[in-house]
Design a protein around this motif. Structure first.
Motif, PDB file in Angstrom:
ATOM      1  N   ARG A   1      -3.200  19.138 -47.210  1.00 17.73           N
ATOM      2  CA  ARG A   1      -3.499  17.854 -46.573  1.00 17.73           C
ATOM      3  C   ARG A   1      -3.169  16.733 -47.552  1.00 17.73           C
ATOM      4  O   ARG A   1      -3.420  16.865 -48.757  1.00 17.73           O
ATOM      5  CB  ARG A   1      -4.984  17.754 -46.206  1.00 17.73           C
ATOM      6  N   PRO A   2      -2.637  15.599 -47.058  1.00 19.19           N
ATOM      7  CA  PRO A   2      -2.369  14.470 -47.952  1.00 19.19           C
ATOM      8  C   PRO A   2      -3.650  14.018 -48.656  1.00 19.19           C
ATOM      9  O   PRO A   2      -4.730  14.024 -48.063  1.00 19.19           O
ATOM     10  CB  PRO A   2      -1.863  13.376 -47.007  1.00 19.19           C
ATOM     11  N   LEU A   3      -3.528  13.647 -49.932  1.00 16.50           N
ATOM     12  CA  LEU A   3      -4.656  13.127 -50.696  1.00 16.50           C
ATOM     13  C   LEU A   3      -4.673  11.607 -50.508  1.00 16.50           C
ATOM     14  O   LEU A   3      -3.761  10.913 -50.953  1.00 16.50           O
ATOM     15  CB  LEU A   3      -4.533  13.499 -52.169  1.00 16.50           C
ATOM     16  N   ALA A   4      -5.691  11.111 -49.825  1.00 11.04           N
ATOM     17  CA  ALA A   4      -5.787   9.687 -49.486  1.00 11.04           C
ATOM     18  C   ALA A   4      -5.642   8.815 -50.733  1.00 11.04           C
ATOM     19  O   ALA A   4      -6.277   9.065 -51.754  1.00 11.04           O
ATOM     20  CB  ALA A   4      -7.117   9.403 -48.799  1.00 11.04           C
ATOM     21  N   GLY A   5      -4.783   7.804 -50.623  1.00 10.85           N
ATOM     22  CA  GLY A   5      -4.589   6.856 -51.714  1.00 10.85           C
ATOM     23  C   GLY A   5      -3.597   7.303 -52.773  1.00 10.85           C
ATOM     24  O   GLY A   5      -3.351   6.578 -53.734  1.00 10.85           O
ATOM     25  N   PHE A   6      -3.018   8.507 -52.617  1.00 10.99           N
ATOM     26  CA  PHE A   6      -2.101   9.043 -53.616  1.00 10.99           C
ATOM     27  C   PHE A   6      -0.857   9.608 -52.924  1.00 10.99           C
ATOM     28  O   PHE A   6      -0.763  10.821 -52.693  1.00 10.99           O
ATOM     29  CB  PHE A   6      -2.781  10.132 -54.453  1.00 10.99           C
ATOM     30  N   PRO A   7       0.114   8.749 -52.598  1.00 10.79           N
ATOM     31  CA  PRO A   7       1.332   9.230 -51.936  1.00 10.79           C
ATOM     32  C   PRO A   7       2.024  10.313 -52.750  1.00 10.79           C
ATOM     33  O   PRO A   7       2.146  10.211 -53.969  1.00 10.79           O
ATOM     34  CB  PRO A   7       2.209   7.976 -51.853  1.00 10.79           C
ATOM     35  N   GLY A   8       2.442  11.385 -52.070  1.00 13.25           N
ATOM     36  CA  GLY A   8       3.126  12.487 -52.739  1.00 13.25           C
ATOM     37  C   GLY A   8       2.203  13.550 -53.288  1.00 13.25           C
ATOM     38  O   GLY A   8       2.661  14.547 -53.835  1.00 13.25           O
ATOM     39  N   LEU A   9       0.877  13.365 -53.143  1.00 11.42           N
ATOM     40  CA  LEU A   9      -0.091  14.369 -53.568  1.00 11.42           C
ATOM     41  C   LEU A   9      -0.750  14.973 -52.337  1.00 11.42           C
ATOM     42  O   LEU A   9      -1.045  14.269 -51.372  1.00 11.42           O
ATOM     43  CB  LEU A   9      -1.174  13.770 -54.470  1.00 11.42           C
ATOM     44  N   GLU A  10      -0.956  16.293 -52.390  1.00 14.94           N
ATOM     45  CA  GLU A  10      -1.622  17.006 -51.307  1.00 14.94           C
ATOM     46  C   GLU A  10      -2.694  17.909 -51.897  1.00 14.94           C
ATOM     47  O   GLU A  10      -2.610  18.290 -53.066  1.00 14.94           O
ATOM     48  CB  GLU A  10      -0.623  17.874 -50.545  1.00 14.94           C
ATOM     49  N   THR A  11      -3.682  18.262 -51.068  1.00 19.38           N
ATOM     50  CA  THR A  11      -4.763  19.127 -51.533  1.00 19.38           C
ATOM     51  C   THR A  11      -5.046  20.252 -50.548  1.00 19.38           C
ATOM     52  O   THR A  11      -4.769  20.141 -49.362  1.00 19.38           O
ATOM     53  CB  THR A  11      -6.087  18.348 -51.727  1.00 19.38           C
TER      54      THR A  11
END
Length: 138
Positions: free
Chosen positions: A22-32
């Motif tokens: 899932r996309p990490l809110a506030g951090f484009p290009g990071l997922e968790t």
């Protein structure tokens, strides 16, 4: 109240399936991939365990500081501290042992950059002594 999945045993589940990220809110290009989360920053208790994936070429833009302990294990790829240009992950030939960071509460870290992408295992938590100190107004 957050999910109380810490009350249930989890045994050898497969991780990293494309549908779990899932996309990490506030951090484009990071997922968790969230594994466990009952972290309560207001009451200073609980923990969060997750995988974090940086896409290749991603740079974060700010330094982070938070009130909880954080342990980070780079399990694949490369990660560098942008300001210090300190390599945290893979060496230039991409063959390297695992890398580990321990950050007590209030430790500034980042911004970060990953040339080729990376996957981190993160554990964020409060200790009982942190709560006691906070409750006493220290």
């Amino acid at each position: 109240m957050k999910d109380k999945n810490y009350c249930t045993a989890i045994e050898m589940i497969e991780l990293g399936d494309a549908t779990q990220w899932r996309p990490l809110a506030g951090f484009p290009g990071l997922e968790t991939v969230l594994l466990r989360d009952d972290l309560d920053e207001v009451n200073r208790r609980g923990a969060r365990t997750r995988l974090v994936r940086f896409a290749a070429g991603v740079e974060t833009s700010a330094s982070l500081v938070h009130p909880y302990w954080e342990e980070v294990l780079v399990i694949s790829g490369d990660l560098s501290n942008k300001d210090a240009r300190q390599e945290i992950g893979a060496s230039h030939d991409r063959h390297t042992p695992l890398r580990y960071s321990l950050r007590p509460p209030g430790t500034p870290h980042g911004p970060f950059v990953s040339r080729g992408g990376c996957v981190l295992f993160e554990v964020q938590y409060f200790l009982a002594e942190s709560r006691s100190s906070h409750e006493q107004g220290n």
